[in-house]
Design a protein around this motif. Sequence first.
Motif, PDB file in Angstrom:
ATOM      1  N   LEU A   1       0.834  -1.200   0.000  1.00 31.85           N
ATOM      2  CA  LEU A   1       0.000   0.000   0.000  1.00 31.85           C
ATOM      3  C   LEU A   1       0.870   1.252   0.000  1.00 31.85           C
ATOM      4  CD1 LEU A   1      -2.030  -1.605   2.801  1.00 31.85           C
ATOM      5  CD2 LEU A   1      -2.932  -1.254   0.501  1.00 31.85           C
ATOM      6  N   ARG A   2       0.740   2.051  -1.042  1.00 33.85           N
ATOM      7  CA  ARG A   2       1.536   3.275  -1.192  1.00 33.85           C
ATOM      8  C   ARG A   2       0.597   4.472  -1.048  1.00 33.85           C
ATOM      9  NH1 ARG A   2       6.362   3.740  -3.062  1.00 33.85           N
ATOM     10  NH2 ARG A   2       6.277   1.696  -4.025  1.00 33.85           N
ATOM     11  N   ASN A   3       0.804   5.267  -0.006  1.00 34.58           N
ATOM     12  CA  ASN A   3      -0.029   6.440   0.246  1.00 34.58           C
ATOM     13  C   ASN A   3       0.656   7.671  -0.341  1.00 34.58           C
ATOM     14  OD1 ASN A   3      -1.579   8.533   1.171  1.00 34.58           O
ATOM     15  ND2 ASN A   3      -1.519   7.931   3.325  1.00 34.58           N
ATOM     16  N   THR A   4       0.141   8.151  -1.471  1.00 38.44           N
ATOM     17  CA  THR A   4       0.710   9.340  -2.112  1.00 38.44           C
ATOM     18  C   THR A   4      -0.038  10.614  -1.744  1.00 38.44           C
ATOM     19  OG1 THR A   4      -0.623   9.065  -4.116  1.00 38.44           O
ATOM     20  CG2 THR A   4       1.521   7.943  -4.062  1.00 38.44           C
ATOM     21  N   ASP A   5      -1.034  10.499  -0.858  1.00 35.10           N
ATOM     22  CA  ASP A   5      -1.798  11.662  -0.408  1.00 35.10           C
ATOM     23  C   ASP A   5      -1.052  12.408   0.697  1.00 35.10           C
ATOM     24  OD1 ASP A   5      -3.979  11.558  -2.083  1.00 35.10           O
ATOM     25  OD2 ASP A   5      -5.270  10.488  -0.678  1.00 35.10           O
ATOM     26  N   PRO A   6      -1.382  13.678   0.900  1.00 40.79           N
ATOM     27  CA  PRO A   6      -0.768  14.440   1.983  1.00 40.79           C
ATOM     28  C   PRO A   6      -1.450  14.184   3.340  1.00 40.79           C
ATOM     29  CG  PRO A   6      -2.179  15.875   0.694  1.00 40.79           C
ATOM     30  CD  PRO A   6      -2.171  14.532   0.008  1.00 40.79           C
ATOM     31  N   ILE A   7      -2.347  13.206   3.400  1.00 41.23           N
ATOM     32  CA  ILE A   7      -3.035  12.845   4.645  1.00 41.23           C
ATOM     33  C   ILE A   7      -2.905  11.343   4.882  1.00 41.23           C
ATOM     34  CG2 ILE A   7      -4.678  14.770   4.546  1.00 41.23           C
ATOM     35  CD1 ILE A   7      -6.751  12.828   3.390  1.00 41.23           C
ATOM     36  N   ASP A   8      -3.105  10.930   6.132  1.00 41.77           N
ATOM     37  CA  ASP A   8      -3.033   9.520   6.489  1.00 41.77           C
ATOM     38  C   ASP A   8      -4.274   8.771   5.999  1.00 41.77           C
ATOM     39  OD1 ASP A   8      -0.741  10.282   7.810  1.00 41.77           O
ATOM     40  OD2 ASP A   8      -1.577  10.022   9.827  1.00 41.77           O
ATOM     41  N   HIS A   9      -4.109   7.475   5.808  1.00 37.19           N
ATOM     42  CA  HIS A   9      -5.214   6.587   5.448  1.00 37.19           C
ATOM     43  C   HIS A   9      -5.075   5.282   6.213  1.00 37.19           C
ATOM     44  CE1 HIS A   9      -6.802   9.101   2.284  1.00 37.19           C
ATOM     45  NE2 HIS A   9      -5.627   9.151   1.675  1.00 37.19           N
ATOM     46  N   GLU A  10      -6.076   4.437   6.069  1.00 35.38           N
ATOM     47  CA  GLU A  10      -5.995   3.084   6.590  1.00 35.38           C
ATOM     48  C   GLU A  10      -6.520   2.142   5.519  1.00 35.38           C
ATOM     49  OE1 GLU A  10      -8.382   2.993  10.156  1.00 35.38           O
ATOM     50  OE2 GLU A  10     -10.239   2.845   9.029  1.00 35.38           O
ATOM     51  N   PHE A  11      -6.164   0.889   5.645  1.00 36.27           N
ATOM     52  CA  PHE A  11      -6.615  -0.141   4.720  1.00 36.27           C
ATOM     53  C   PHE A  11      -7.193  -1.255   5.565  1.00 36.27           C
ATOM     54  CE2 PHE A  11      -5.856  -4.063   2.315  1.00 36.27           C
ATOM     55  CZ  PHE A  11      -6.381  -3.728   1.074  1.00 36.27           C
TER      56      PHE A  11
END
Length: 137
Positions: free
Chosen positions: A59-69
């Motif tokens: 999982l690669r997060n390219t957003d400027p905010i955190d995420h979860e999967f």
Amino acid sequence: MRGLVAVAVVALGTAGALLVLAARTPAAATRTVQITMHHTGFEPTSIEVRPGTTVRFVLRNTDPIDHEFIVGDEAVQQRHRVGHEQRHDGSVPGEISVPSGAVATTTFRFDHGGTIAYACHLPGHEAYGMVGVVRVH
């Protein structure tokens, strides 16, 4: 002798030569799937696997905010919709937090046919469309 199904020893001809046959069960399927988190969405939004497949999600997060999967059946998704867990350290298969700009991995085994969702349940993310599906058939 994990995976060993049967062993047969057969005597051949008068020379007494032996032929040993071993049949093995196929190894459990493992597949790596790369998912990008971008613009509060997943790419791809749909994948297909066969029952019994263990998927290693990168999982690669390219957003400027955190995420979860979070991957799992409807009961798992509902628990996270109403839950108060802020971070997922990966100790539960298929549940991981991915900070902005980071790469994380988790694995999940798909034992049964059907459709299993993956989603981000941080406030507003699922409603914004941060969902995907795994079709198991």
